[in-house]
Design a protein around this motif. Structure first.
Motif, PDB file in Angstrom:
ATOM      1  N   VAL A  82       0.897  -1.104   0.071  1.00  0.00           N
ATOM      2  CA  VAL A  82      -0.048  -0.190  -0.060  1.00  0.00           C
ATOM      3  C   VAL A  82       0.827   0.932  -0.199  1.00  0.00           C
ATOM      4  O   VAL A  82       2.074   1.256   0.677  1.00  0.00           O
ATOM      5  N   GLN A  83       0.572   2.460  -0.928  1.00  0.00           N
ATOM      6  CA  GLN A  83       1.009   3.724  -0.503  1.00  0.00           C
ATOM      7  C   GLN A  83       1.512   4.377   0.499  1.00  0.00           C
ATOM      8  O   GLN A  83      -0.129   4.321   1.354  1.00  0.00           O
ATOM      9  N   MET A 102      -5.976  -0.854   9.714  1.00  0.00           N
ATOM     10  CA  MET A 102      -4.457   0.015  10.195  1.00  0.00           C
ATOM     11  C   MET A 102      -4.705   1.110   9.001  1.00  0.00           C
ATOM     12  O   MET A 102      -4.575   1.127   7.343  1.00  0.00           O
ATOM     13  N   ASN A 103      -4.879   2.388   9.555  1.00  0.00           N
ATOM     14  CA  ASN A 103      -5.203   3.244   8.573  1.00  0.00           C
ATOM     15  C   ASN A 103      -3.380   5.053   8.918  1.00  0.00           C
ATOM     16  O   ASN A 103      -2.985   4.574   9.477  1.00  0.00           O
ATOM     17  N   SER A 104      -3.455   5.563   7.455  1.00  0.00           N
ATOM     18  CA  SER A 104      -2.384   6.327   7.823  1.00  0.00           C
ATOM     19  C   SER A 104      -1.088   6.272   8.148  1.00  0.00           C
ATOM     20  O   SER A 104      -0.176   6.451   8.451  1.00  0.00           O
ATOM     21  N   LEU A 105      -1.196   4.862   7.185  1.00  0.00           N
ATOM     22  CA  LEU A 105      -0.060   4.256   7.494  1.00  0.00           C
ATOM     23  C   LEU A 105       1.879   4.710   5.911  1.00  0.00           C
ATOM     24  O   LEU A 105       1.482   6.050   5.761  1.00  0.00           O
ATOM     25  N   LYS A 106       2.421   4.249   7.321  1.00  0.00           N
ATOM     26  CA  LYS A 106       3.986   5.118   6.709  1.00  0.00           C
ATOM     27  C   LYS A 106       4.449   3.837   6.755  1.00  0.00           C
ATOM     28  O   LYS A 106       4.371   2.561   6.524  1.00  0.00           O
ATOM     29  N   PRO A 107       5.257   4.581   5.833  1.00  0.00           N
ATOM     30  CA  PRO A 107       6.543   3.666   5.925  1.00  0.00           C
ATOM     31  C   PRO A 107       7.395   2.735   6.612  1.00  0.00           C
ATOM     32  O   PRO A 107       7.897   0.943   6.310  1.00  0.00           O
ATOM     33  N   GLY A 148      -3.672   5.527  18.126  1.00  0.00           N
ATOM     34  CA  GLY A 148      -4.572   7.169  17.462  1.00  0.00           C
ATOM     35  C   GLY A 148      -4.755   6.748  15.424  1.00  0.00           C
ATOM     36  O   GLY A 148      -5.096   7.050  14.689  1.00  0.00           O
ATOM     37  N   ARG A 149      -3.557   6.051  15.173  1.00  0.00           N
ATOM     38  CA  ARG A 149      -3.879   5.105  12.967  1.00  0.00           C
ATOM     39  C   ARG A 149      -4.148   3.679  13.559  1.00  0.00           C
ATOM     40  O   ARG A 149      -5.068   3.240  12.309  1.00  0.00           O
ATOM     41  N   PHE A 150      -4.079   3.041  14.111  1.00  0.00           N
ATOM     42  CA  PHE A 150      -4.811   1.363  14.275  1.00  0.00           C
ATOM     43  C   PHE A 150      -5.943   1.266  15.444  1.00  0.00           C
ATOM     44  O   PHE A 150      -5.626   2.255  16.290  1.00  0.00           O
ATOM     45  N   LEU A 185      -5.169  -0.580   5.471  1.00  0.00           N
ATOM     46  CA  LEU A 185      -5.061  -1.813   5.489  1.00  0.00           C
ATOM     47  C   LEU A 185      -5.585  -2.828   6.521  1.00  0.00           C
ATOM     48  O   LEU A 185      -5.877  -1.910   7.686  1.00  0.00           O
ATOM     49  N   ARG A 186      -6.156  -3.930   6.393  1.00  0.00           N
ATOM     50  CA  ARG A 186      -7.377  -3.992   7.634  1.00  0.00           C
ATOM     51  C   ARG A 186      -6.663  -6.230   7.335  1.00  0.00           C
ATOM     52  O   ARG A 186      -6.518  -6.926   6.456  1.00  0.00           O
ATOM     53  N   LEU A 187      -5.914  -6.514   8.643  1.00  0.00           N
ATOM     54  CA  LEU A 187      -5.479  -7.185   8.474  1.00  0.00           C
ATOM     55  C   LEU A 187      -6.916  -8.780   9.475  1.00  0.00           C
ATOM     56  O   LEU A 187      -7.592  -7.603  10.895  1.00  0.00           O
ATOM     57  N   SER A 188      -6.679  -9.694   9.262  1.00  0.00           N
ATOM     58  CA  SER A 188      -7.556 -10.329  10.232  1.00  0.00           C
ATOM     59  C   SER A 188      -7.413 -11.743  10.956  1.00  0.00           C
ATOM     60  O   SER A 188      -6.081 -12.246   9.747  1.00  0.00           O
ATOM     61  N   CYS A 189      -7.839 -12.654  12.210  1.00  0.00           N
ATOM     62  CA  CYS A 189      -7.134 -13.470  12.715  1.00  0.00           C
ATOM     63  C   CYS A 189      -7.636 -13.982  12.779  1.00  0.00           C
ATOM     64  O   CYS A 189      -8.401 -13.790  14.133  1.00  0.00           O
ATOM     65  N   ALA A 190      -7.865 -14.911  12.584  1.00  0.00           N
ATOM     66  CA  ALA A 190      -9.380 -15.923  13.509  1.00  0.00           C
ATOM     67  C   ALA A 190      -8.054 -17.399  13.713  1.00  0.00           C
ATOM     68  O   ALA A 190      -7.160 -18.106  13.071  1.00  0.00           O
ATOM     69  N   ALA A 191      -8.815 -17.861  15.048  1.00  0.00           N
ATOM     70  CA  ALA A 191      -8.400 -18.827  15.843  1.00  0.00           C
ATOM     71  C   ALA A 191      -9.256 -20.346  15.362  1.00  0.00           C
ATOM     72  O   ALA A 191     -10.470 -19.972  15.586  1.00  0.00           O
ATOM     73  N   SER A 192      -8.497 -21.511  15.374  1.00  0.00           N
ATOM     74  CA  SER A 192      -9.819 -22.216  15.574  1.00  0.00           C
ATOM     75  C   SER A 192      -9.457 -23.643  15.839  1.00  0.00           C
ATOM     76  O   SER A 192      -8.401 -23.765  16.301  1.00  0.00           O
ATOM     77  N   GLY A 193     -10.221 -24.952  16.501  1.00  0.00           N
ATOM     78  CA  GLY A 193      -9.132 -25.892  16.915  1.00  0.00           C
ATOM     79  C   GLY A 193     -10.985 -26.422  18.100  1.00  0.00           C
ATOM     80  O   GLY A 193     -12.266 -25.822  18.031  1.00  0.00           O
ATOM     81  N   ARG A 194     -10.353 -26.788  19.242  1.00  0.00           N
ATOM     82  CA  ARG A 194     -11.605 -27.631  19.855  1.00  0.00           C
ATOM     83  C   ARG A 194     -11.079 -27.161  21.120  1.00  0.00           C
ATOM     84  O   ARG A 194      -9.584 -27.636  21.560  1.00  0.00           O
ATOM     85  N   GLY A 195     -11.721 -26.617  22.016  1.00  0.00           N
ATOM     86  CA  GLY A 195     -11.822 -26.863  23.509  1.00  0.00           C
ATOM     87  C   GLY A 195     -11.098 -25.548  23.973  1.00  0.00           C
ATOM     88  O   GLY A 195      -9.756 -26.527  25.413  1.00  0.00           O
ATOM     89  N   PHE A 196     -11.324 -24.481  24.150  1.00  0.00           N
ATOM     90  CA  PHE A 196     -10.068 -23.622  23.894  1.00  0.00           C
ATOM     91  C   PHE A 196     -11.469 -22.354  23.800  1.00  0.00           C
ATOM     92  O   PHE A 196     -11.955 -22.253  23.508  1.00  0.00           O
TER      93      PHE A 196
END
Length: 120
Positions: free
Chosen positions: A12-13, A82-87, A65-67, A18-29
């Motif tokens: 991205v410039q 994630m907004n206003s991303l920087k290098p 303030g950005r994320f 950007l948006r990141l997603s994280c999903a947890a999967s499994g049993r009994g937790f």
């Protein structure tokens, strides 16, 4: 066994989002805390943002303030907006979860990492 599946990331410039997603999967937790860390080349892994089961969030100073971080408990998923991303946000981003099971207690799990690159 618990698995963390990450999605999002990419190129991205500067100033973009950007948006990141994280999903947890499994049993009994259950999950005590879940969030994101990042590691840039030659640097130590650092906290980006994390949210505990009670809803309390922590952010790294450089992203405040950005994320934003949100959670869908029903899906065991967290979203990092994630907004206003920087290098200097360029890094590999890792999902982390503090997972509790009856048999093993609390353990940290990590995702495989996703690259975020911000061009100037």
């Amino acid at each position: 066994q618990v698995q963390l599946v990450e999605s999002g990331g990419g190129l991205v410039q500067a100033g973009g989002s950007l948006r990141l997603s994280c999903a947890a999967s499994g049993r009994g937790f259950s999950i005590n805390a879940m969030g994101w860390y990042r590691q840039a080349p030659g640097k130590q892994r650092e906290l980006v943002a994390a949210i505990r089961s009670g809803g309390r969030t922590n952010f790294g100073d450089s992203v405040k303030g950005r994320f934003t971080l949100s959670r869908d408990n029903a899906k065991n998923t967290v979203y990092l907006q994630m907004n206003s991303l920087k290098p200097e946000d360029t890094a590999v981003y890792y999902c982390n979860a503090a997972v509790v099971t009856l048999l093993t207690g609390e353990h940290d799990y990590w995702g495989q990492g996703t690259q975020v690159t911000v061009s100037s």
